[in-house]
Scaffold this motif. Structure first.
Motif, PDB file in Angstrom:
ATOM      1  N   VAL B 167       0.848  -1.199   0.000  1.00  0.00           N
ATOM      2  CA  VAL B 167       0.000   0.000   0.000  1.00  0.00           C
ATOM      3  C   VAL B 167       0.880   1.245   0.000  1.00  0.00           C
ATOM      4  CG1 VAL B 167      -1.770   1.296   1.250  1.00  0.00           C
ATOM      5  CG2 VAL B 167      -1.862  -1.203   1.211  1.00  0.00           C
ATOM      6  N   GLN B 168       1.879   1.205   0.883  1.00  0.00           N
ATOM      7  CA  GLN B 168       2.809   2.339   0.964  1.00  0.00           C
ATOM      8  C   GLN B 168       3.571   2.548  -0.336  1.00  0.00           C
ATOM      9  OE1 GLN B 168       5.744   1.968   4.012  1.00  0.00           O
ATOM     10  NE2 GLN B 168       4.272   2.540   5.615  1.00  0.00           N
ATOM     11  N   ILE B 169       4.059   1.449  -0.886  1.00  0.00           N
ATOM     12  CA  ILE B 169       4.830   1.558  -2.133  1.00  0.00           C
ATOM     13  C   ILE B 169       3.966   2.179  -3.225  1.00  0.00           C
ATOM     14  CG2 ILE B 169       6.161   0.328  -3.901  1.00  0.00           C
ATOM     15  CD1 ILE B 169       6.647  -1.885  -1.804  1.00  0.00           C
ATOM     16  N   ALA B 170       2.719   1.729  -3.306  1.00  0.00           N
ATOM     17  CA  ALA B 170       1.816   2.243  -4.336  1.00  0.00           C
ATOM     18  C   ALA B 170       1.608   3.744  -4.160  1.00  0.00           C
ATOM     19  CB  ALA B 170       0.485   1.502  -4.275  1.00  0.00           C
ATOM     20  N   LEU B 171       1.374   4.161  -2.918  1.00  0.00           N
ATOM     21  CA  LEU B 171       1.152   5.589  -2.664  1.00  0.00           C
ATOM     22  C   LEU B 171       2.407   6.405  -2.968  1.00  0.00           C
ATOM     23  CD1 LEU B 171      -1.019   5.389   0.589  1.00  0.00           C
ATOM     24  CD2 LEU B 171      -1.774   6.055  -1.716  1.00  0.00           C
ATOM     25  N   ASN B 172       3.553   5.871  -2.571  1.00  0.00           N
ATOM     26  CA  ASN B 172       4.811   6.560  -2.867  1.00  0.00           C
ATOM     27  C   ASN B 172       5.050   6.674  -4.367  1.00  0.00           C
ATOM     28  OD1 ASN B 172       5.181   6.702  -0.135  1.00  0.00           O
ATOM     29  ND2 ASN B 172       6.681   5.031  -0.028  1.00  0.00           N
ATOM     30  N   ALA B 173       4.659   5.621  -5.084  1.00  0.00           N
ATOM     31  CA  ALA B 173       4.837   5.639  -6.536  1.00  0.00           C
ATOM     32  C   ALA B 173       4.002   6.748  -7.167  1.00  0.00           C
ATOM     33  CB  ALA B 173       4.449   4.281  -7.128  1.00  0.00           C
ATOM     34  N   ILE B 174       2.773   6.884  -6.682  1.00  0.00           N
ATOM     35  CA  ILE B 174       1.890   7.921  -7.231  1.00  0.00           C
ATOM     36  C   ILE B 174       2.463   9.310  -6.946  1.00  0.00           C
ATOM     37  CG2 ILE B 174      -0.417   8.945  -7.049  1.00  0.00           C
ATOM     38  CD1 ILE B 174      -1.388   6.013  -6.418  1.00  0.00           C
ATOM     39  N   GLU B 175       2.966   9.443  -5.724  1.00  0.00           N
ATOM     40  CA  GLU B 175       3.617  10.697  -5.343  1.00  0.00           C
ATOM     41  C   GLU B 175       4.789  11.007  -6.285  1.00  0.00           C
ATOM     42  OE1 GLU B 175       2.452  12.668  -3.156  1.00  0.00           O
ATOM     43  OE2 GLU B 175       4.106  14.088  -3.513  1.00  0.00           O
ATOM     44  N   HIS B 176       5.569   9.979  -6.526  1.00  0.00           N
ATOM     45  CA  HIS B 176       6.722  10.113  -7.418  1.00  0.00           C
ATOM     46  C   HIS B 176       6.271  10.462  -8.843  1.00  0.00           C
ATOM     47  CE1 HIS B 176      10.777   9.381  -8.945  1.00  0.00           C
ATOM     48  NE2 HIS B 176      10.224   8.668  -9.917  1.00  0.00           N
ATOM     49  N   ALA B 177       5.185   9.879  -9.273  1.00  0.00           N
ATOM     50  CA  ALA B 177       4.660  10.155 -10.616  1.00  0.00           C
ATOM     51  C   ALA B 177       4.250  11.623 -10.742  1.00  0.00           C
ATOM     52  CB  ALA B 177       3.464   9.248 -10.914  1.00  0.00           C
ATOM     53  N   ARG B 178       3.632  12.134  -9.689  1.00  0.00           N
ATOM     54  CA  ARG B 178       3.214  13.542  -9.695  1.00  0.00           C
ATOM     55  C   ARG B 178       4.440  14.445  -9.839  1.00  0.00           C
ATOM     56  NH1 ARG B 178      -0.881  12.329  -5.693  1.00  0.00           N
ATOM     57  NH2 ARG B 178      -2.798  12.120  -6.891  1.00  0.00           N
ATOM     58  N   LYS B 179       5.449  14.134  -9.037  1.00  0.00           N
ATOM     59  CA  LYS B 179       6.660  14.954  -9.037  1.00  0.00           C
ATOM     60  C   LYS B 179       7.333  14.937 -10.402  1.00  0.00           C
ATOM     61  CE  LYS B 179       8.135  14.681  -4.240  1.00  0.00           C
ATOM     62  NZ  LYS B 179       8.683  13.546  -3.489  1.00  0.00           N
ATOM     63  N   THR B 180       7.299  13.768 -11.032  1.00  0.00           N
ATOM     64  CA  THR B 180       8.019  13.636 -12.306  1.00  0.00           C
ATOM     65  C   THR B 180       7.092  13.790 -13.518  1.00  0.00           C
ATOM     66  OG1 THR B 180       7.806  11.235 -12.126  1.00  0.00           O
ATOM     67  CG2 THR B 180       9.864  12.187 -11.333  1.00  0.00           C
ATOM     68  N   HIS B 181       5.877  14.258 -13.251  1.00  0.00           N
ATOM     69  CA  HIS B 181       4.910  14.581 -14.308  1.00  0.00           C
ATOM     70  C   HIS B 181       4.564  13.415 -15.216  1.00  0.00           C
ATOM     71  CE1 HIS B 181       5.567  18.588 -12.902  1.00  0.00           C
ATOM     72  NE2 HIS B 181       6.877  18.477 -13.150  1.00  0.00           N
ATOM     73  N   LYS B 182       4.336  12.252 -14.601  1.00  0.00           N
ATOM     74  CA  LYS B 182       3.877  11.112 -15.398  1.00  0.00           C
ATOM     75  C   LYS B 182       2.355  11.194 -15.516  1.00  0.00           C
ATOM     76  CE  LYS B 182       7.879   8.781 -15.539  1.00  0.00           C
ATOM     77  NZ  LYS B 182       8.753   9.649 -14.695  1.00  0.00           N
ATOM     78  N   LYS B 183       1.871  10.759 -16.663  1.00  0.00           N
ATOM     79  CA  LYS B 183       0.420  10.829 -16.902  1.00  0.00           C
ATOM     80  C   LYS B 183      -0.318   9.575 -16.427  1.00  0.00           C
ATOM     81  CE  LYS B 183       0.197  14.863 -18.711  1.00  0.00           C
ATOM     82  NZ  LYS B 183      -0.011  15.799 -17.587  1.00  0.00           N
ATOM     83  N   VAL B 184       0.402   8.465 -16.425  1.00  0.00           N
ATOM     84  CA  VAL B 184      -0.241   7.200 -16.071  1.00  0.00           C
ATOM     85  C   VAL B 184       0.654   6.385 -15.128  1.00  0.00           C
ATOM     86  CG1 VAL B 184      -1.251   5.053 -16.969  1.00  0.00           C
ATOM     87  CG2 VAL B 184      -1.321   7.131 -18.380  1.00  0.00           C
ATOM     88  N   VAL B 185       0.041   5.816 -14.085  1.00  0.00           N
ATOM     89  CA  VAL B 185       0.770   4.902 -13.200  1.00  0.00           C
ATOM     90  C   VAL B 185       0.113   3.520 -13.294  1.00  0.00           C
ATOM     91  CG1 VAL B 185       1.523   4.409 -10.843  1.00  0.00           C
ATOM     92  CG2 VAL B 185       1.228   6.780 -11.590  1.00  0.00           C
ATOM     93  N   ILE B 186       0.900   2.505 -13.579  1.00  0.00           N
ATOM     94  CA  ILE B 186       0.352   1.142 -13.607  1.00  0.00           C
ATOM     95  C   ILE B 186       0.933   0.373 -12.421  1.00  0.00           C
ATOM     96  CG2 ILE B 186      -0.058  -0.919 -14.993  1.00  0.00           C
ATOM     97  CD1 ILE B 186       0.789   0.690 -17.456  1.00  0.00           C
ATOM     98  N   ILE B 187       0.039  -0.161 -11.592  1.00  0.00           N
ATOM     99  CA  ILE B 187       0.478  -0.830 -10.370  1.00  0.00           C
ATOM    100  C   ILE B 187       0.413  -2.345 -10.533  1.00  0.00           C
ATOM    101  CG2 ILE B 187       0.002  -1.116  -7.903  1.00  0.00           C
ATOM    102  CD1 ILE B 187      -1.242   1.722  -8.001  1.00  0.00           C
TER     103      ILE B 187
END
Ligand SMILES: Nc1nc2c(ncn2[C@@H]2O[C@H](COP(=O)(O)OP(=O)(O)OP(=O)(O)O)[C@@H](O)[C@H]2O)c(=O)[nH]1
Ligand SMILES: Nc1nc2c(ncn2[C@@H]2O[C@H](COP(=O)(O)OP(=O)(O)OP(=O)(O)O)[C@@H](O)[C@H]2O)c(=O)[nH]1
Ligand SMILES: [Mg+2]
Ligand SMILES: [Mg+2]
Lengths: 299, 305
Positions: B167-187
């Motif tokens: 759960v934490q990893i997924a949330l951190n990944a989304i946070e990271h995606a926002r910072k790096t301006h990714k449009k899509v996150v696949i978990i």
């Protein structure tokens, strides 16, 4: 019904107030078998055999049917070479005993190898693993982790190398180290891919150069939740590599794995192991009785 | 196995015709034949029953027995019924959101990680930036596997080697995606059995935490009767939006497609047809119906009927 119920219990609905086997009972039986992935052909075969016995013995009642059914199904299942003593013993005087593990993608080959290695290791045997899946992403890493867990060496040449040469080296290493057993992991492959199936035959041939009768065992791993396609898998893998034993995985779920009855009957290959989880200890020897029993219990 | 379904049916109808009268009872044998054919294709037994009941009504209505080849007409009716059952409106995946979040779930070994790589590749080719998140903390080398695939298709993989909390990893990944301006996150998540309560709870928690725009259930096309149990339970727990059918480059009949569709009424959105990252396709109900009925010549049969 949540708990394990006997076959008789399950049939209750159909046989309420009946004392002998009739069409309705046999229909219900067909449904149970088909639900366990036994397949139409094998199911019809089983039902035919039961119908004959019912006709011969005239008044078979439904509780006798329970026993007859078990007998008929068990008759279709090949004897497990490990015998009824049921243990993980290796045959005497064959050192190293070479096991090549094959099957379609994702069935549980690598995991089964890890568990099997653990069993042999625990029994004080010297084990060597060969990482001949050099294709699937991180396949070598996966086997190395299993090797570490168990505490046995893994022979590998890394990714994208020739799998046959890995197998060759693993067997050779096994001989040099005076190992008891060498287990070769191979990449998952669908049986309708001719090139990949030929590659298996080649891996096998190469091992024969080190030990003429190797591999002593070709273990075909089948996913317990696979339906009728498993029959074709057995046919094609047998053609390519002379499969000598079967392992059925993922039987910790709700799938019953009934398709192996037809496979065992048609190809005369014994089921040796079953996988019942992802942990190192989740490998068991196949128990006919228990297997058949599970068809008639709903989880 | 039943490439000869239509012949079988013809034979069944012939005996029927000989009897002169058309009744529910003598159609029953033919319907049974169809049902067995479906079951042989791994359609769930109960689903096959429901489907064949419908087919029976349809067949009676169309007076199959007068046809030159009742068997062929019957196959045509079956084919149409299956196509309709698996069809409905074609639905694309929802990529709204910034970033859009796609959650992948399914049984062990069904092809989730491979599909994650493929979908990333697919979306990247449409010009959107993608991040894949490695949330399988159990399977040996699962993280490495996703990393290798991500590298192959040229997208970034978010990993935390030491963190055991998906759960934490997924949330951190989304946070990271926002910072790096990714449009899509696949978990990508670990494989799990529907009866594994702890693991089913985990996937429900991941879903609740990341609020995905799209949740996909990945299923092996070789699955037998159990497909129904699994799909039902996953649907109850994570209410997925669509299904991905994998390993269709094999020769399985793929009856699971029909079973799942009938039981959970969710569209099949993608099919996976190989181990390579390009082997991803859209789902066509008519092709699937043909496959379930035994590939071959259904279309020409249908045209002649
Ligand atoms: N529940 C359960 N999972 C299993 C069992 N055996 C294997 N698995 C899981 O199934 C998945 C696939 O297992 P692998 O051992 O990688 O399968 P494989 O046949 O080596 O796969 P490829 O090499 O990719 O063809 C993993 O997530 C395993 O943990 C079992 O008996 N029960
Ligand atoms: N032939 C073929 N193989 C596939 C396809 N999709 C996946 N595979 C293979 O199936 C095996 C399992 O795929 P994974 O992506 O590891 O499956 P998974 O669901 O992530 O497995 P776990 O994480 O262990 O639950 C691998 O060998 C893949 O290469 C497909 O469409 N066709
Ligand atoms: Mg493997
Ligand atoms: Mg995975």
């Amino acid at each position: 019904e949540k708990t394990k119920t006997s076959f008789f219990g399950q049939l209750n609905k159909a046989v309420m107030g009946k004392s002998t086997v009739d069409v309705e009972v046999l229909d219900e039986l067909e449904e149970i078998l088909v639900h366990a992935d036994v397949g139409v052909e094998t199911t019809v075969k089983i039902i035919d055999r039961i119908e004959k016995r019912v006709a011969r013995d005239k008044y078979v009642n439904t509780s006798e049917l329970d026993r007859i059914l078990r007998e008929e199904i068990a008759a279709l299942l090949e004897e497990n070479r490990a015998g009824d003593g049921a243990n993980f013993d290796l045959p005497a005087n064959t050192k190293p005993y070479v096991i090549m593990v094959v099957g379609v993608n994702g069935v549980g080959k690598t995991t089964t190898i890890g568990k099997l290695a653990a069993q042999f290791h625990k029994a004080g045997k010297k084990v060597v693993l060969g990482a001949a899946d050099t294709f699937r992403a991180a396949a070598v890493d996966q086997l190395i982790i299993w090797g570490d867990r168990v505490g046995v060496p893994v022979i590998s040449h890394g990714m994208n190398t020739d799998p046959a040469s890995v197998a060759y080296d693993a067997v050779k290493k096994g001989v040099e180290m005076d190992a008891d057993v060498v287990i070769i992991d191979t990449a998952g492959r669908l049986h309708n891919k001719v090139g990949l199936m030929n590659e298996l035959a080649k891996i096998k041939r190469v091992m024969e150069k080190v030990i003429p009768v190797a591999p002593h065992e070709v273990l075909l791993v089948l996913d317990g939740s696979t339906g009728q396609n498993a029959l074709i898998q057995a046919r094609e893998f047998t053609k390519a590599t002379d499969v000598t034993a079967l392992a059925i995985t993922k039987l910790d779920g709700t799938a019953k794995g009934g398709v192996v009855i037809g496979i065992s009957d048609e190809f005369k290959i014994p089921v040796k192991y079953i996988g019942v989880g992802e942990k190192i200890e989740d490998l068991q020897l196949f128990d006919k009785q228990q297997f058949v029993e599970s068809f008639f219990s709903r989880k | 196995m039943f490439d000869n379904l239509s012949n079988k049916l013809d034979r069944a109808f012939k005996t029927l015709k000989g009897q002169g009268s058309i009744t529910e009872i003598n159609v029953a044998q033919t319907i049974k034949e169809v049902r067995r054919a479906l079951v042989d294709a791994d359609v769930n037994y109960k689903v096959a029953k429901t489907v064949t009941d419908k087919i029976k009504d349809e067949a009676m209505g169309r007076d199959v027995l007068i046809a030159v080849s009742p068997g062929q007409l019957m196959v045509k009716i079956v084919y149409e019924e299956l196509t309709q059952l698996m069809g409905g409106e074609k639905q694309d995946i929802n990529l709204k959101g910034d970033p859009a979040i796609i959650l992948i779930a399914g049984l062990q070994g069904s092809g989730k990680t491979t599909f994650t790589g493929k979908l990333a590749n697919h979306i990247k080719k449409q010009g959107r930036s993608v991040l894949v998140a490695a949330c399988d903390v159990y399977r040996p080398a699962a993280i490495n596997q996703l990393q290798v695939l991500a590298e192959q298709v040229g997208v970034e993989a978010y990993t935390e080697m030491e963190n055991k909390n998906p759960v934490q990893i997924a949330l951190n990944a989304i946070e990271h995606a926002r910072k790096t301006h990714k449009k899509v996150v696949i978990i990508d998540t670990a494989g799990r059995l529907a009866v594994d309560e702890a693991m089913m709870k985990e996937i429900a928690e991941i879903k609740a935490a990341v609020k995905p725009t799209e949740t996909l259930f990945v299923v092996d096309s070789m699955t037998g009767q159990d497909a129904v149990n699994t799909a039902k339970t996953f649907n109850e727990r994570i209410n997925f939006d669509g299904v991905v059918l994998t390993k269709l480059d094999g020769d399985s009949r793929g009856g699971a497609a029909l079973s799942i569709r009938a039981v959970v009424e969710k569209p099949i959105k993608f099919i996976s047809t190989g181990e390579k990252m390009e082997a991803l396709d859209l789902f066509y109900p008519d092709r699937m119906a043909q496959r379930i009925l035994g590939m071959g010549d259904v279309i020409s049969l249908v045209e002649r009927a």
